[in-house]
Design a protein around this motif. Structure first.
Motif, PDB file in Angstrom:
ATOM      1  N   ASP A  36      -6.158  22.904  27.445  1.00 39.96           N
ATOM      2  CA  ASP A  36      -7.199  23.592  26.684  1.00 39.96           C
ATOM      3  C   ASP A  36      -7.259  25.000  27.207  1.00 39.96           C
ATOM      4  O   ASP A  36      -7.240  26.032  26.023  1.00 39.96           O
ATOM      5  N   ASP A  37      -6.942  25.664  28.112  1.00 37.10           N
ATOM      6  CA  ASP A  37      -7.038  26.869  28.442  1.00 37.10           C
ATOM      7  C   ASP A  37      -5.662  27.772  28.142  1.00 37.10           C
ATOM      8  O   ASP A  37      -5.733  29.062  27.955  1.00 37.10           O
ATOM      9  N   PHE A  38      -4.713  27.012  28.146  1.00 38.60           N
ATOM     10  CA  PHE A  38      -3.348  27.656  27.682  1.00 38.60           C
ATOM     11  C   PHE A  38      -3.223  28.069  26.363  1.00 38.60           C
ATOM     12  O   PHE A  38      -3.559  27.056  25.562  1.00 38.60           O
ATOM     13  N   LEU A  39      -2.568  29.029  25.922  1.00 38.68           N
ATOM     14  CA  LEU A  39      -2.493  29.233  24.506  1.00 38.68           C
ATOM     15  C   LEU A  39      -1.391  28.659  23.843  1.00 38.68           C
ATOM     16  O   LEU A  39      -1.512  28.743  22.380  1.00 38.68           O
ATOM     17  N   ILE A  40      -0.514  28.182  24.445  1.00 39.78           N
ATOM     18  CA  ILE A  40       0.691  27.283  23.582  1.00 39.78           C
ATOM     19  C   ILE A  40       0.360  25.842  23.803  1.00 39.78           C
ATOM     20  O   ILE A  40      -0.035  25.586  24.557  1.00 39.78           O
ATOM     21  N   GLU A  41       0.899  25.257  23.014  1.00 36.47           N
ATOM     22  CA  GLU A  41       0.963  23.746  23.082  1.00 36.47           C
ATOM     23  C   GLU A  41       2.080  23.175  24.003  1.00 36.47           C
ATOM     24  O   GLU A  41       3.107  23.811  24.099  1.00 36.47           O
ATOM     25  N   PRO A  42       1.915  22.215  24.927  1.00 32.26           N
ATOM     26  CA  PRO A  42       2.897  21.763  25.921  1.00 32.26           C
ATOM     27  C   PRO A  42       4.225  21.054  25.186  1.00 32.26           C
ATOM     28  O   PRO A  42       3.790  20.694  23.849  1.00 32.26           O
ATOM     29  N   TYR A  43       5.229  21.120  25.816  1.00 25.68           N
ATOM     30  CA  TYR A  43       6.331  20.458  25.057  1.00 25.68           C
ATOM     31  C   TYR A  43       6.320  19.000  25.458  1.00 25.68           C
ATOM     32  O   TYR A  43       6.645  18.228  24.561  1.00 25.68           O
ATOM     33  N   PHE A  44       5.721  18.718  26.731  1.00 27.56           N
ATOM     34  CA  PHE A  44       5.874  17.310  26.944  1.00 27.56           C
ATOM     35  C   PHE A  44       4.931  17.344  28.211  1.00 27.56           C
ATOM     36  O   PHE A  44       4.577  18.125  29.051  1.00 27.56           O
ATOM     37  N   VAL A  45       4.360  15.848  28.438  1.00 28.43           N
ATOM     38  CA  VAL A  45       3.340  15.664  29.391  1.00 28.43           C
ATOM     39  C   VAL A  45       3.618  14.393  30.013  1.00 28.43           C
ATOM     40  O   VAL A  45       4.232  13.469  29.387  1.00 28.43           O
ATOM     41  N   CYS A  46       3.323  14.186  31.421  1.00 29.47           N
ATOM     42  CA  CYS A  46       3.696  12.746  31.875  1.00 29.47           C
ATOM     43  C   CYS A  46       2.910  12.661  33.138  1.00 29.47           C
ATOM     44  O   CYS A  46       2.514  13.580  33.712  1.00 29.47           O
ATOM     45  N   HIS A  47       2.800  11.504  33.605  1.00 32.57           N
ATOM     46  CA  HIS A  47       2.091  11.112  35.124  1.00 32.57           C
ATOM     47  C   HIS A  47       3.255  10.706  35.691  1.00 32.57           C
ATOM     48  O   HIS A  47       4.410   9.828  35.203  1.00 32.57           O
ATOM     49  N   GLY A  48       3.238  10.804  36.986  1.00 35.23           N
ATOM     50  CA  GLY A  48       4.253  10.161  37.759  1.00 35.23           C
ATOM     51  C   GLY A  48       3.799   9.129  38.612  1.00 35.23           C
ATOM     52  O   GLY A  48       2.562   8.637  38.840  1.00 35.23           O
ATOM     53  N   PRO A  49       4.667   8.342  39.617  1.00 36.81           N
ATOM     54  CA  PRO A  49       4.183   7.252  40.429  1.00 36.81           C
ATOM     55  C   PRO A  49       3.275   7.298  41.411  1.00 36.81           C
ATOM     56  O   PRO A  49       2.775   6.279  41.820  1.00 36.81           O
ATOM     57  N   ASN A  50       3.109   8.625  41.918  1.00 36.88           N
ATOM     58  CA  ASN A  50       2.146   8.799  42.947  1.00 36.88           C
ATOM     59  C   ASN A  50       0.805   9.566  42.739  1.00 36.88           C
ATOM     60  O   ASN A  50       0.003   9.969  43.216  1.00 36.88           O
ATOM     61  N   CYS A  64       0.125  14.489  37.511  1.00 33.90           N
ATOM     62  CA  CYS A  64       0.226  14.720  36.191  1.00 33.90           C
ATOM     63  C   CYS A  64       1.025  15.924  36.137  1.00 33.90           C
ATOM     64  O   CYS A  64       0.847  16.806  36.731  1.00 33.90           O
ATOM     65  N   SER A  65       1.843  15.922  35.201  1.00 26.76           N
ATOM     66  CA  SER A  65       2.793  17.016  34.847  1.00 26.76           C
ATOM     67  C   SER A  65       2.629  17.831  33.360  1.00 26.76           C
ATOM     68  O   SER A  65       2.450  16.678  32.201  1.00 26.76           O
ATOM     69  N   ILE A  66       2.723  18.869  33.191  1.00 29.46           N
ATOM     70  CA  ILE A  66       2.720  19.736  31.848  1.00 29.46           C
ATOM     71  C   ILE A  66       3.899  20.448  31.892  1.00 29.46           C
ATOM     72  O   ILE A  66       4.287  21.104  32.825  1.00 29.46           O
ATOM     73  N   GLU A  67       4.837  20.367  30.780  1.00 32.85           N
ATOM     74  CA  GLU A  67       5.777  20.995  30.482  1.00 32.85           C
ATOM     75  C   GLU A  67       5.731  22.198  29.312  1.00 32.85           C
ATOM     76  O   GLU A  67       5.427  21.481  28.386  1.00 32.85           O
ATOM     77  N   TYR A  68       6.267  23.280  29.485  1.00 35.61           N
ATOM     78  CA  TYR A  68       6.208  24.331  28.498  1.00 35.61           C
ATOM     79  C   TYR A  68       7.718  24.856  28.409  1.00 35.61           C
ATOM     80  O   TYR A  68       8.565  24.927  29.287  1.00 35.61           O
ATOM     81  N   ARG A  69       8.082  24.989  27.069  1.00 30.92           N
ATOM     82  CA  ARG A  69       9.414  25.466  26.807  1.00 30.92           C
ATOM     83  C   ARG A  69       9.304  26.705  25.987  1.00 30.92           C
ATOM     84  O   ARG A  69       8.472  26.621  25.020  1.00 30.92           O
ATOM     85  N   THR A  70      10.472  27.440  26.087  1.00 27.92           N
ATOM     86  CA  THR A  70      10.266  28.394  24.969  1.00 27.92           C
ATOM     87  C   THR A  70      12.064  28.613  24.594  1.00 27.92           C
ATOM     88  O   THR A  70      12.987  28.284  25.293  1.00 27.92           O
ATOM     89  N   ASP A  71      12.172  29.337  23.535  1.00 28.57           N
ATOM     90  CA  ASP A  71      13.417  29.762  22.993  1.00 28.57           C
ATOM     91  C   ASP A  71      14.772  28.550  23.023  1.00 28.57           C
ATOM     92  O   ASP A  71      15.634  28.626  23.733  1.00 28.57           O
ATOM     93  N   VAL A  72      14.203  27.647  22.502  1.00 26.80           N
ATOM     94  CA  VAL A  72      15.163  26.321  22.385  1.00 26.80           C
ATOM     95  C   VAL A  72      15.456  25.847  23.492  1.00 26.80           C
ATOM     96  O   VAL A  72      16.763  25.871  23.941  1.00 26.80           O
TER      97      VAL A  72
END
Length: 122
Positions: free
Chosen positions: A41-55, A58-66
């Motif tokens: 919510d606080d970050f200005l761009i949309e995430p590229y990908f989110v996931c949860h791990g086995p432990n 929670c992870s959020i990934e951001y990407r830029t420039d292809v």
């Protein structure tokens, strides 16, 4: 990925049963999911990908420039017990990661949005 979709995916991870991945995976930690959603919510761009791990993380990934740069913010329940710590995994030239990409890891005691924006060049 739209912010609402990303948050829904993270929150749905808290409803998983133990062993969801057939390797003993735990459901996403509720506090980690809550903090990850607030970060989205606080970050200005949309995430590229989110996931949860086995432990429970929670992870959020951001990407830029292809996919030239990407950053992954990991909300880990073990790290967050004592401090509000997240792990930043910065990946450069991510299209080459499977062969010879470079990684930089930083553990932060606070979620520093400005550092992430600077890294991504936004």
């Amino acid at each position: 990925m739209k912010k609402d979709e990303a948050k829904t995916r993270l929150l749905n991870g808290t409803k998983l049963e133990e062993n969801w991945d057939s390797y003993g995976g735990l459901p996403a930690d509720k506090e980690c999911a809550k903090k990850a959603c607030k970060f989205i919510d606080d970050f200005l761009i949309e995430p590229y990908f989110v996931c949860h791990g086995p432990n429970g993380e929670c992870s959020i990934e951001y990407r830029t420039d292809v996919d030239k740069f990407q950053v992954e913010i990991i909300f880990n329940p073990e790290s967050m017990k004592e401090l509000d710590t997240v792990l930043f995994c910065r990946k450069k030239e991510s299209h080459k990661l499977s062969m010879n990409g470079s990684f930089e890891y930083e553990e932060e005691n606070e979620i520093n949005v400005e550092n992430i924006k600077k890294f991504l060049g936004i």
